[in-house]
Scaffold this motif. Structure first.
Motif, PDB file in Angstrom:
ATOM      1  N   LYS A  89      94.693 -10.199  14.808  1.00  0.00           N
ATOM      2  CA  LYS A  89      93.982 -11.398  14.936  1.00  0.00           C
ATOM      3  C   LYS A  89      94.842 -12.473  15.326  1.00  0.00           C
ATOM      4  O   LYS A  89      95.924 -12.563  15.215  1.00  0.00           O
ATOM      5  CB  LYS A  89      93.074 -11.998  13.579  1.00  0.00           C
ATOM      6  CG  LYS A  89      92.514 -10.658  12.696  1.00  0.00           C
ATOM      7  CD  LYS A  89      91.054 -10.481  13.386  1.00  0.00           C
ATOM      8  CE  LYS A  89      90.417  -9.513  12.442  1.00  0.00           C
ATOM      9  NZ  LYS A  89      90.410  -8.144  13.037  1.00  0.00           N
TER      10      LYS A  89
ATOM     11  N   SER B 208      90.883  -4.440  23.100  1.00  0.00           N
ATOM     12  CA  SER B 208      90.262  -2.834  23.232  1.00  0.00           C
ATOM     13  C   SER B 208      91.479  -2.129  23.753  1.00  0.00           C
ATOM     14  O   SER B 208      92.101  -2.180  24.496  1.00  0.00           O
ATOM     15  CB  SER B 208      89.077  -3.099  24.338  1.00  0.00           C
ATOM     16  OG  SER B 208      89.850  -3.563  25.554  1.00  0.00           O
ATOM     17  N   ASN B 209      91.740  -1.362  22.699  1.00  0.00           N
ATOM     18  CA  ASN B 209      93.094  -0.285  22.586  1.00  0.00           C
ATOM     19  C   ASN B 209      94.161  -1.171  23.158  1.00  0.00           C
ATOM     20  O   ASN B 209      94.914  -0.517  23.961  1.00  0.00           O
ATOM     21  CB  ASN B 209      92.416   0.983  23.885  1.00  0.00           C
ATOM     22  CG  ASN B 209      93.440   1.824  23.986  1.00  0.00           C
ATOM     23  OD1 ASN B 209      94.034   2.348  22.943  1.00  0.00           O
ATOM     24  ND2 ASN B 209      93.575   2.637  24.913  1.00  0.00           N
ATOM     25  N   HIS B 210      94.481  -1.836  22.176  1.00  0.00           N
ATOM     26  CA  HIS B 210      95.682  -2.707  22.197  1.00  0.00           C
ATOM     27  C   HIS B 210      95.961  -3.632  23.760  1.00  0.00           C
ATOM     28  O   HIS B 210      97.063  -4.180  23.683  1.00  0.00           O
ATOM     29  CB  HIS B 210      97.085  -1.648  22.242  1.00  0.00           C
ATOM     30  CG  HIS B 210      96.956  -1.018  20.899  1.00  0.00           C
ATOM     31  ND1 HIS B 210      96.692   0.189  20.959  1.00  0.00           N
ATOM     32  CD2 HIS B 210      97.847  -1.211  19.788  1.00  0.00           C
ATOM     33  CE1 HIS B 210      96.884   0.727  19.587  1.00  0.00           C
ATOM     34  NE2 HIS B 210      97.504  -0.294  18.921  1.00  0.00           N
TER      35      HIS B 210
ATOM     36  N   ASP C 135      98.040  -1.110  14.264  1.00  0.00           N
ATOM     37  CA  ASP C 135      96.435  -0.835  14.575  1.00  0.00           C
ATOM     38  C   ASP C 135      95.741  -1.989  15.229  1.00  0.00           C
ATOM     39  O   ASP C 135      95.788  -3.007  14.458  1.00  0.00           O
ATOM     40  CB  ASP C 135      95.780  -0.469  13.068  1.00  0.00           C
ATOM     41  CG  ASP C 135      94.185  -0.036  13.094  1.00  0.00           C
ATOM     42  OD1 ASP C 135      93.658   0.058  14.071  1.00  0.00           O
ATOM     43  OD2 ASP C 135      93.788  -0.420  11.953  1.00  0.00           O
TER      44      ASP C 135
ATOM     45  N   SER D 109      92.918  -2.917  15.496  1.00  0.00           N
ATOM     46  CA  SER D 109      91.736  -3.507  14.820  1.00  0.00           C
ATOM     47  C   SER D 109      92.077  -4.591  13.866  1.00  0.00           C
ATOM     48  O   SER D 109      91.368  -5.581  13.312  1.00  0.00           O
ATOM     49  CB  SER D 109      90.674  -2.543  14.064  1.00  0.00           C
ATOM     50  OG  SER D 109      91.540  -1.685  13.172  1.00  0.00           O
ATOM     51  N   ASN D 110      93.224  -4.533  13.257  1.00  0.00           N
ATOM     52  CA  ASN D 110      93.922  -5.437  12.257  1.00  0.00           C
ATOM     53  C   ASN D 110      94.531  -6.835  13.017  1.00  0.00           C
ATOM     54  O   ASN D 110      95.352  -7.843  12.176  1.00  0.00           O
ATOM     55  CB  ASN D 110      94.830  -4.945  11.224  1.00  0.00           C
ATOM     56  CG  ASN D 110      94.242  -3.988  10.575  1.00  0.00           C
ATOM     57  OD1 ASN D 110      92.987  -3.985  10.237  1.00  0.00           O
ATOM     58  ND2 ASN D 110      94.899  -2.819  10.229  1.00  0.00           N
TER      59      ASN D 110
ATOM     60  N   TYR E  98      99.097  -9.803  11.755  1.00  0.00           N
ATOM     61  CA  TYR E  98      98.711  -8.452  11.487  1.00  0.00           C
ATOM     62  C   TYR E  98      98.982  -8.230  10.113  1.00  0.00           C
ATOM     63  O   TYR E  98     100.017  -8.233   9.714  1.00  0.00           O
ATOM     64  CB  TYR E  98      99.582  -7.605  12.494  1.00  0.00           C
ATOM     65  CG  TYR E  98      99.494  -6.270  12.342  1.00  0.00           C
ATOM     66  CD1 TYR E  98      98.226  -5.504  12.692  1.00  0.00           C
ATOM     67  CD2 TYR E  98     100.426  -5.302  11.615  1.00  0.00           C
ATOM     68  CE1 TYR E  98      98.325  -4.064  12.566  1.00  0.00           C
ATOM     69  CE2 TYR E  98     100.336  -4.014  11.264  1.00  0.00           C
ATOM     70  CZ  TYR E  98      99.116  -3.521  11.794  1.00  0.00           C
ATOM     71  OH  TYR E  98      98.774  -2.026  11.724  1.00  0.00           O
TER      72      TYR E  98
END
Length: 148
Positions: free
Chosen positions: A89, A111-113, A84, A86-87, A135
């Motif tokens: 960093k 944005s979208n991997h 995912d 969004s996770n 992650y």
């Protein structure tokens, strides 16, 4: 004026010392021969090296790997699609071996991997890329020498 052998030896020593001093001064003041260290904090980096090895090992255990490609917009770095995005960093550090002033670090904003590093920041040639990312509490690292 007649010179004896003792005076000749002293003159030879003075000329030799002058010759050596010229090259020592020339080498220390010529900016073309100035070579920086790869990293100013290399002692600190050496202490963290085992952590980096563990992160790289974790990264290699993933089903799909980080990939990159050159596009007209810049360097496109793709993270594993099974995660995912969004996770995810972390930071991306690009090191240019030939010029320390071109090195830069950027935060991972996906944005979208995908992460795009603009073409204006990248010059053609060799770059060392280091992606230190996290992650869901697990740390990963990707290192690669790339020709952009």
């Amino acid at each position: 004026m007649k010179l004896n052998w003792g005076t000749g030896v002293v003159i030879a020593f003075i000329l030799f010392i002058s010759f050596i001093m010229y090259f020592v001064i020339a080498m220390n003041t010529d900016r073309n021969l100035d070579h920086d260290l790869v990293n100013d904090n290399y002692y600190k980096q050496e202490l963290e090296y085992q952590n980096d090895i563990n992160k790289e090992k974790k990264s290699k255990e993933l089903d799909s790997k980080i990939t990159w490609k050159k596009t007209p917009e810049g360097m496109l770095i793709s993270f594993p699609s099974e995660l995912d995005f969004s996770n995810i960093k972390g930071k991306v550090f690009l090191y240019r071996p030939s010029n320390k002033q071109l090195d830069f670090e950027t935060t991972i904003l996906l944005s979208n991997h995908n992460l795009l590093i603009p073409d204006k920041r990248m010059l053609d040639g060799r770059w060392n890329i280091k992606i230190d990312w996290n992650y869901k509490g697990t740390n990963y690292m990707y290192k690669q020498d790339v020709l952009y």
